[in-house]
Write a protein that holds these residues in place. Structure first.
Motif, PDB file in Angstrom:
ATOM      1  N   ASP A  53      13.255  -2.991  11.617  1.00  0.00           N
ATOM      2  CA  ASP A  53      12.611  -2.648  12.886  1.00  0.00           C
ATOM      3  C   ASP A  53      13.587  -1.961  13.835  1.00  0.00           C
ATOM      4  OD1 ASP A  53      10.151  -3.639  12.138  1.00  0.00           O
ATOM      5  OD2 ASP A  53      10.437  -5.593  13.093  1.00  0.00           O
ATOM      6  N   ALA A  54      14.801  -2.491  13.912  1.00  0.00           N
ATOM      7  CA  ALA A  54      15.792  -1.941  14.840  1.00  0.00           C
ATOM      8  C   ALA A  54      16.170  -0.509  14.483  1.00  0.00           C
ATOM      9  CB  ALA A  54      17.041  -2.822  14.847  1.00  0.00           C
ATOM     10  N   ASN A  55      16.035  -0.161  13.204  1.00  0.00           N
ATOM     11  CA  ASN A  55      16.407   1.189  12.760  1.00  0.00           C
ATOM     12  C   ASN A  55      15.197   2.075  12.471  1.00  0.00           C
ATOM     13  OD1 ASN A  55      19.541   1.276  12.243  1.00  0.00           O
ATOM     14  ND2 ASN A  55      18.845  -0.759  11.617  1.00  0.00           N
ATOM     15  N   LYS A  56      14.011   1.615  12.920  1.00  0.00           N
ATOM     16  CA  LYS A  56      12.769   2.399  12.790  1.00  0.00           C
ATOM     17  C   LYS A  56      12.480   2.808  11.336  1.00  0.00           C
ATOM     18  CE  LYS A  56      12.590   4.218  17.518  1.00  0.00           C
ATOM     19  NZ  LYS A  56      13.504   3.246  18.100  1.00  0.00           N
ATOM     20  N   VAL A  57      12.751   1.883  10.429  1.00  0.00           N
ATOM     21  CA  VAL A  57      12.376   2.060   9.027  1.00  0.00           C
ATOM     22  C   VAL A  57      10.975   1.481   8.847  1.00  0.00           C
ATOM     23  CG1 VAL A  57      12.905   1.511   6.633  1.00  0.00           C
ATOM     24  CG2 VAL A  57      14.760   1.918   8.252  1.00  0.00           C
ATOM     25  N   VAL A  58      10.047   2.283   8.355  1.00  0.00           N
ATOM     26  CA  VAL A  58       8.673   1.816   8.156  1.00  0.00           C
ATOM     27  C   VAL A  58       8.633   0.890   6.945  1.00  0.00           C
ATOM     28  CG1 VAL A  58       6.266   2.495   7.846  1.00  0.00           C
ATOM     29  CG2 VAL A  58       7.829   3.998   9.108  1.00  0.00           C
ATOM     30  N   TRP A  59       8.098  -0.316   7.138  1.00  0.00           N
ATOM     31  CA  TRP A  59       8.106  -1.298   6.061  1.00  0.00           C
ATOM     32  C   TRP A  59       6.821  -2.117   6.081  1.00  0.00           C
ATOM     33  CZ3 TRP A  59       8.006  -6.653   6.853  1.00  0.00           C
ATOM     34  CH2 TRP A  59       8.177  -7.080   8.173  1.00  0.00           C
ATOM     35  N   GLN A  60       6.613  -2.824   5.002  1.00  0.00           N
ATOM     36  CA  GLN A  60       5.466  -3.719   4.844  1.00  0.00           C
ATOM     37  C   GLN A  60       5.898  -4.874   3.960  1.00  0.00           C
ATOM     38  OE1 GLN A  60       2.400  -1.958   2.169  1.00  0.00           O
ATOM     39  NE2 GLN A  60       3.901  -0.337   1.794  1.00  0.00           N
ATOM     40  N   THR A  61       5.034  -5.837   3.793  1.00  0.00           N
ATOM     41  CA  THR A  61       5.314  -6.924   2.863  1.00  0.00           C
ATOM     42  C   THR A  61       4.218  -6.964   1.812  1.00  0.00           C
ATOM     43  OG1 THR A  61       5.841  -9.294   2.668  1.00  0.00           O
ATOM     44  CG2 THR A  61       4.090  -8.683   4.205  1.00  0.00           C
ATOM     45  N   GLY A  62       4.507  -7.553   0.664  1.00  0.00           N
ATOM     46  CA  GLY A  62       3.497  -7.589  -0.385  1.00  0.00           C
ATOM     47  C   GLY A  62       3.836  -8.581  -1.477  1.00  0.00           C
ATOM     48  N   GLU A  63       2.791  -9.027  -2.177  1.00  0.00           N
ATOM     49  CA  GLU A  63       2.938  -9.846  -3.373  1.00  0.00           C
ATOM     50  C   GLU A  63       2.508  -9.024  -4.580  1.00  0.00           C
ATOM     51  OE1 GLU A  63       1.921 -14.320  -1.604  1.00  0.00           O
ATOM     52  OE2 GLU A  63       0.743 -13.459  -3.224  1.00  0.00           O
ATOM     53  N   LEU A  64       2.917  -9.462  -5.754  1.00  0.00           N
ATOM     54  CA  LEU A  64       2.548  -8.763  -6.987  1.00  0.00           C
ATOM     55  C   LEU A  64       1.222  -9.323  -7.504  1.00  0.00           C
ATOM     56  CD1 LEU A  64       3.522  -6.564  -8.929  1.00  0.00           C
ATOM     57  CD2 LEU A  64       4.631  -8.352 -10.271  1.00  0.00           C
TER      58      LEU A  64
ATOM     59  N   TYR B 158       0.832  -1.202   0.000  1.00  0.00           N
ATOM     60  CA  TYR B 158       0.000   0.000   0.000  1.00  0.00           C
ATOM     61  C   TYR B 158       0.865   1.250   0.000  1.00  0.00           C
ATOM     62  CZ  TYR B 158      -3.786  -3.187   1.251  1.00  0.00           C
ATOM     63  OH  TYR B 158      -4.694  -4.217   1.240  1.00  0.00           O
ATOM     64  N   CYS B 159       0.395   2.280  -0.685  1.00  0.00           N
ATOM     65  CA  CYS B 159       1.073   3.571  -0.631  1.00  0.00           C
ATOM     66  C   CYS B 159       1.069   4.095   0.796  1.00  0.00           C
ATOM     67  CB  CYS B 159       0.362   4.581  -1.550  1.00  0.00           C
ATOM     68  SG  CYS B 159       0.572   4.252  -3.302  1.00  0.00           S
ATOM     69  N   ASN B 160       2.202   4.667   1.187  1.00  0.00           N
ATOM     70  CA  ASN B 160       2.371   5.334   2.485  1.00  0.00           C
ATOM     71  C   ASN B 160       2.508   4.385   3.670  1.00  0.00           C
ATOM     72  OD1 ASN B 160       2.352   8.273   1.957  1.00  0.00           O
ATOM     73  ND2 ASN B 160       0.336   7.824   1.086  1.00  0.00           N
ATOM     74  N   LYS B 161       2.664   3.093   3.422  1.00  0.00           N
ATOM     75  CA  LYS B 161       2.913   2.166   4.517  1.00  0.00           C
ATOM     76  C   LYS B 161       4.363   1.703   4.538  1.00  0.00           C
ATOM     77  CE  LYS B 161      -1.825   0.819   5.371  1.00  0.00           C
ATOM     78  NZ  LYS B 161      -2.794  -0.275   5.626  1.00  0.00           N
ATOM     79  N   GLY B 162       5.207   2.452   3.841  1.00  0.00           N
ATOM     80  CA  GLY B 162       6.631   2.201   3.907  1.00  0.00           C
ATOM     81  C   GLY B 162       7.163   1.361   2.770  1.00  0.00           C
ATOM     82  N   VAL B 163       8.458   1.106   2.834  1.00  0.00           N
ATOM     83  CA  VAL B 163       9.121   0.290   1.830  1.00  0.00           C
ATOM     84  C   VAL B 163       8.541  -1.122   1.892  1.00  0.00           C
ATOM     85  CG1 VAL B 163      11.024  -0.434   3.336  1.00  0.00           C
ATOM     86  CG2 VAL B 163      11.398  -0.263   0.881  1.00  0.00           C
ATOM     87  N   VAL B 164       8.448  -1.787   0.724  1.00  0.00           N
ATOM     88  CA  VAL B 164       7.812  -3.115   0.695  1.00  0.00           C
ATOM     89  C   VAL B 164       8.859  -4.202   0.456  1.00  0.00           C
ATOM     90  CG1 VAL B 164       7.190  -2.796  -1.750  1.00  0.00           C
ATOM     91  CG2 VAL B 164       6.069  -4.566  -0.428  1.00  0.00           C
ATOM     92  N   ILE B 165       8.812  -5.228   1.311  1.00  0.00           N
ATOM     93  CA  ILE B 165       9.632  -6.424   1.114  1.00  0.00           C
ATOM     94  C   ILE B 165       8.805  -7.424   0.314  1.00  0.00           C
ATOM     95  CG2 ILE B 165      10.850  -8.332   2.215  1.00  0.00           C
ATOM     96  CD1 ILE B 165      11.197  -6.614   4.685  1.00  0.00           C
ATOM     97  N   THR B 166       9.352  -7.879  -0.791  1.00  0.00           N
ATOM     98  CA  THR B 166       8.687  -8.882  -1.623  1.00  0.00           C
ATOM     99  C   THR B 166       9.515 -10.161  -1.550  1.00  0.00           C
ATOM    100  OG1 THR B 166       7.922  -7.107  -3.084  1.00  0.00           O
ATOM    101  CG2 THR B 166       7.727  -9.357  -3.908  1.00  0.00           C
ATOM    102  N   LYS B 167       9.047 -11.127  -0.764  1.00  0.00           N
ATOM    103  CA  LYS B 167       9.820 -12.345  -0.520  1.00  0.00           C
ATOM    104  C   LYS B 167      10.030 -13.149  -1.805  1.00  0.00           C
ATOM    105  CE  LYS B 167      10.012 -16.317   2.641  1.00  0.00           C
ATOM    106  NZ  LYS B 167      10.110 -17.441   1.693  1.00  0.00           N
ATOM    107  N   TYR B 168       9.047 -13.121  -2.680  1.00  0.00           N
ATOM    108  CA  TYR B 168       9.150 -13.799  -3.976  1.00  0.00           C
ATOM    109  C   TYR B 168       8.278 -13.058  -4.976  1.00  0.00           C
ATOM    110  CZ  TYR B 168       4.925 -15.722  -1.913  1.00  0.00           C
ATOM    111  OH  TYR B 168       3.712 -15.843  -1.281  1.00  0.00           O
ATOM    112  N   THR B 169       8.637 -13.141  -6.240  1.00  0.00           N
ATOM    113  CA  THR B 169       7.805 -12.590  -7.310  1.00  0.00           C
ATOM    114  C   THR B 169       7.343 -13.765  -8.167  1.00  0.00           C
ATOM    115  OG1 THR B 169       9.817 -12.114  -8.600  1.00  0.00           O
ATOM    116  CG2 THR B 169       8.876 -10.318  -7.284  1.00  0.00           C
TER     117      THR B 169
END
Length: 468
Positions: free
Chosen positions: A399-410, A364-375
């Motif tokens: 998390d330790a560096n307070k970087v806002v992130w999320q996960t997502g699939e394509l 989602y937009c504005n929920k931080g950088v997205v980790i995509t475990k697989y495409t």
């Protein structure tokens, strides 16, 4: 009752995974930093509409910051900054770390090519007193999106005497621009019976470039002749020089703020220059890293990463081999111990088109950088599926560096899918996972990103490269 509700809410907060809007997590001061960061990002987008222009921009900044061309015969020490320019279309940035290379490197890999229209090798023709260019589209596009919008021409020609001419027309105020024409709806009934994918066909993506004839009643193809005369006067070229040219048609739009609150960036080419820029800025901000830090900004991802400037070639492996040789170790030892963020975008959830996404696993937009475990697609085909251990390391680092992130699939499982450069790096025995920015209208001539997500991508790449 209220006490029970309060207890349940606290338990949910502790146990549930619910990504939040970044603006609800970070300070107002950091929001301002994100907005300021994106001003320079927009300048980069405006100056880097092709892979060649992106390399030129990044190399110029690298040189100002003390980076020097890589010399395979020179021995480097901790803190040295080098770059490798691969044929003007991809670039590697590196800072030598304090740890020996046998401990691996911290690597980010983004791509700087984007979908576009390429001129064919013999593009110029005249029809009914109009001059046009024939094109061959590059990468995955919706062809109908490229009609009736202002376009500019970028690239290089190699003249018959071997000299190079750089071309950039349609970006500056007052310069002519170009267009792919389309049918008016009054006469488009048959066209509109086509499928959407076939609404505009590849051979219909012709660029209108002129209509005034050369002033000679006896000549044929007088409009084409007049265009060639203008090009010859400006660039010293003849028609056969198109045979040895790389000319790209791209949108002439400028990067701009989107929304009343200016929370989005709208621009051509944000896939994947948003990750290229943030990864480059992250390595530029490093000082004396523990591990050698490398950022690859590569070409050809949109057409499969093939070719000697794409990451499905050996130029990165050879670069690591040369570094390893200087320290007397095998390059495969370096690669095996390397950790990588494949810096590529994901499709942001679009509330106008919700059916292609599975909401719990969309980005989602504005929920931080997205980790995509697989495409990948059709059962994870054509992808690298990161291990649980590496996924755990990256999430804990963020998390330790307070970087806002999320996960997502394509998208949903059977809705389509796509790939990144991750699988080519995994094939070198590197731990790799995709991390990037959610994008709306991906692959369109005008793409949208959220400023807070762009800034979080920069922070993610930076803390990754700063690992002790």
């Amino acid at each position: 009752m209220s006490k029970e509700n309060s207890k349940a809410e606290e338990l949910k907060k502790e146990l549930f995974y619910e990504p939040k809007h970044a603006a609800e997590i970070i300070s107002a001061a950091e929001v301002k930093k994100a907005d300021k960061f994106c001003e320079d990002y927009k300048a980069f987008l405006n100056a880097s509409k092709t892979e060649r222009e992106a390399v030129k921009y990044i190399v110029a900044k690298a040189q100002k910051l003390g980076y020097v061309p890589f010399d395979r015969d020179k021995k480097y020490k901790a803190g040295d900054k080098v770059y490798y320019n691969n044929r003007g279309k991809s670039v590697i940035l590196a800072i030598i770390g304090k740890k020996p290379l046998k401990d691996g490197v911290r690597l980010s890999a983004a791509h700087i090519d984007s979908p576009r229209l390429d001129l064919k090798q013999n593009p110029l023709y005249e029809d009914t007193d109009m001059a046009l260019f024939k094109t061959h589209y590059y990468g995955g596009i919706k062809k109908y999106q490229w009609t009736a919008i202002p376009l500019s021409l970028h690239g290089v020609l190699i003249r018959r005497d071997g000299s190079k001419v750089e071309v950039n027309i349609g970006e500056k105020e007052g310069e002519p621009q170009f267009v792919v024409t389309d049918l008016l709806p009054h006469l488009g009934q048959e066209q509109m019976k086509r499928t959407l994918a076939d609404g505009v066909r590849g051979e219909e993506l012709n660029i209108l470039i002129g209509s005034r004839p050369f002033n000679d009643d006896k000549a044929s193809e007088k409009v084409k002749l007049n265009i060639m005369k203008l090009l010859n006067e400006k660039y010293g070229i003849v028609e056969s020089d198109f045979l040895s040219a790389e000319l790209e048609i791209v949108p002439a739009f400028k990067a701009n703020d989107i929304g009343f609150d200016r929370s989005f960036v709208g621009s051509y080419g944000q896939d994947d220059r948003v990750c290229a820029y943030t990864a480059a800025e992250a390595i530029f901000a490093l000082k004396n890293p523990t591990y050698t830090a490398i950022a690859i900004l590569t070409d050809k991802e949109e057409i499969g990463s093939d070719g000697n400037t794409g990451l499905n070639s050996s130029y990165f492996k050879y670069f690591v081999a040369d570094l390893a040789w200087q320290q007397g170790i095998n390059y495969h030892t370096v690669l095996t111990n390397t950790q990588c963020l494949s810096a590529d975008v994901n499709a942001a959830f679009d509330p106008t088109f919700p059916d292609v996404s599975e909401r719990k696993n969309a980005s989602y937009c504005n929920k931080g950088v997205v980790i995509t475990k697989y495409t990948g697609r059709a059962g994870k085909a054509g992808t690298s599926d990161a291990s649980a251990e590496y996924m755990g390391k990256i999430r804990n680092m963020l998390d330790a560096n307070k970087v806002v992130w999320q996960t997502g699939e394509l998208g949903k499982v059977d809705a389509g899918g796509g790939g990144t450069v991750a699988m080519y790096l995994a094939a070198l025995d590197i731990d790799v996972i995709d991390l990037g920015v959610p994008v709306l209208s991906m692959h369109a001539p005008f793409e949208i990103t959220a400023k807070l997500d762009v800034y979080m991508a920069y922070r993610a790449f930076k803390v990754f490269m700063e690992e002790k």
